[in-house]
Design an enzyme around this catalytic site. Structure first.
Site, PDB file in Angstrom:
ATOM      1  N   CYS A  23       0.830  -1.212   0.000  1.00 56.82           N
ATOM      2  CA  CYS A  23       0.000   0.000   0.000  1.00 56.82           C
ATOM      3  C   CYS A  23       0.863   1.260   0.000  1.00 56.82           C
ATOM      4  O   CYS A  23       0.362   2.359  -0.173  1.00 56.82           O
ATOM      5  CB  CYS A  23      -0.955   0.006   1.196  1.00 56.82           C
ATOM      6  SG  CYS A  23      -0.111   0.040   2.772  1.00 56.82           S
TER       7      CYS A  23
ATOM      8  N   ASP B 259       2.448   2.521   2.555  1.00 60.40           N
ATOM      9  CA  ASP B 259       2.415   3.258   3.816  1.00 60.40           C
ATOM     10  C   ASP B 259       3.674   2.991   4.647  1.00 60.40           C
ATOM     11  O   ASP B 259       4.244   1.909   4.602  1.00 60.40           O
ATOM     12  CB  ASP B 259       1.176   2.878   4.622  1.00 60.40           C
ATOM     13  CG  ASP B 259      -0.090   3.348   3.926  1.00 60.40           C
ATOM     14  OD1 ASP B 259       0.038   4.111   2.955  1.00 60.40           O
ATOM     15  OD2 ASP B 259      -1.181   2.964   4.344  1.00 60.40           O
TER      16      ASP B 259
ATOM     17  N   CYS C 100      -2.551   5.324   5.870  1.00 60.12           N
ATOM     18  CA  CYS C 100      -4.011   5.403   5.916  1.00 60.12           C
ATOM     19  C   CYS C 100      -4.493   5.730   7.323  1.00 60.12           C
ATOM     20  O   CYS C 100      -3.727   5.717   8.286  1.00 60.12           O
ATOM     21  CB  CYS C 100      -4.599   4.075   5.457  1.00 60.12           C
ATOM     22  SG  CYS C 100      -4.412   2.783   6.685  1.00 60.12           S
TER      23      CYS C 100
ATOM     24  N   CYS D  11      -2.990  -3.055   8.631  1.00 64.72           N
ATOM     25  CA  CYS D  11      -2.463  -1.748   9.038  1.00 64.72           C
ATOM     26  C   CYS D  11      -1.965  -1.801  10.487  1.00 64.72           C
ATOM     27  O   CYS D  11      -0.978  -1.147  10.828  1.00 64.72           O
ATOM     28  CB  CYS D  11      -3.530  -0.670   8.904  1.00 64.72           C
ATOM     29  SG  CYS D  11      -4.439  -0.768   7.357  1.00 64.72           S
TER      30      CYS D  11
HETATM   31 FE1  FES Z   1      -1.528   0.657   4.226  1.00 64.76          FE
HETATM   32 FE2  FES Z   1      -3.421   0.867   5.993  1.00 64.76          FE
HETATM   33  S1  FES Z   1      -3.646   0.734   3.871  1.00 64.76           S
HETATM   34  S2  FES Z   1      -1.316   0.672   6.345  1.00 64.76           S
END
Ligand code: FES
Length: 147
Positions: A33, A35, A59, A103
């Site tokens: 993702c 992140d 997110c 996450c």
């Molecule tokens: Fe990547 Fe939540 S979508 S940590």
């Protein structure tokens, strides 16, 4: 879809920022993702976490879990901090939607990465702590679904 606690920690995240000269700092990402979470720990001479701060580029669930994780580890010893698993963080937040469970893994692994850094810097071993990964995607049991 999100609990009130998740929304509260997302809207008013606790302990955002950096610690200067931290006892331990760890950064973990999720290549799937994109992140990234960085966790800073201030640990006293007795091995007690005095303060935890974080920076999360991610997110809402990642922000909420890192916020809750910093609250949960503060005041704990480095060994007790290992009990702050992603499950413990999710429970404290009254749950996360299944698609957002990964996450919370970022929060758990960021704590581990910061503890690992602390252990390496001090030449100690924290029982039960495994070498953290830098990309949490390696640890996920189920692949993240594409949307
Ligand atoms: Fe990547 Fe939540 S979508 S940590």
């Amino acid at each position: 879809m999100y609990s009130e606690k998740v929304m509260d920690h997302f809207n008013n995240p606790r302990n955002v920022g950096e610690i200067e000269n931290p006892s331990g700092v760890g950064t973990v990402g999720n290549a799937k993702c994109g992140d990234i979470m960085r966790m800073y720990l201030d640990i006293d001479e007795n091995g007690v976490i005095k303060e935890a701060k974080f920076k999360t580029f991610g997110c809402g669930a990642a922000v909420a879990t890192s916020s809750m994780a910093t609250e949960l580890v503060a005041g704990k010893t480095v060994t007790e901090a290992l009990e702050v698993t992603n499950k413990a963080v999710m429970e404290a937040l009254d749950g996360l939607p299944p698609v957002k469970v990964h996450c919370s893994l970022l929060a758990e692994e960021a704590i581990h990465a910061a503890l690992w850094d602390y252990a390496v810097k001090n030449g100690i071993e924290i029982e039960g702590l495994e070498k953290p990964v830098t990309d949490i995607g390696e640890k996920e049991e189920a692949p993240v679904e594409e949307y």
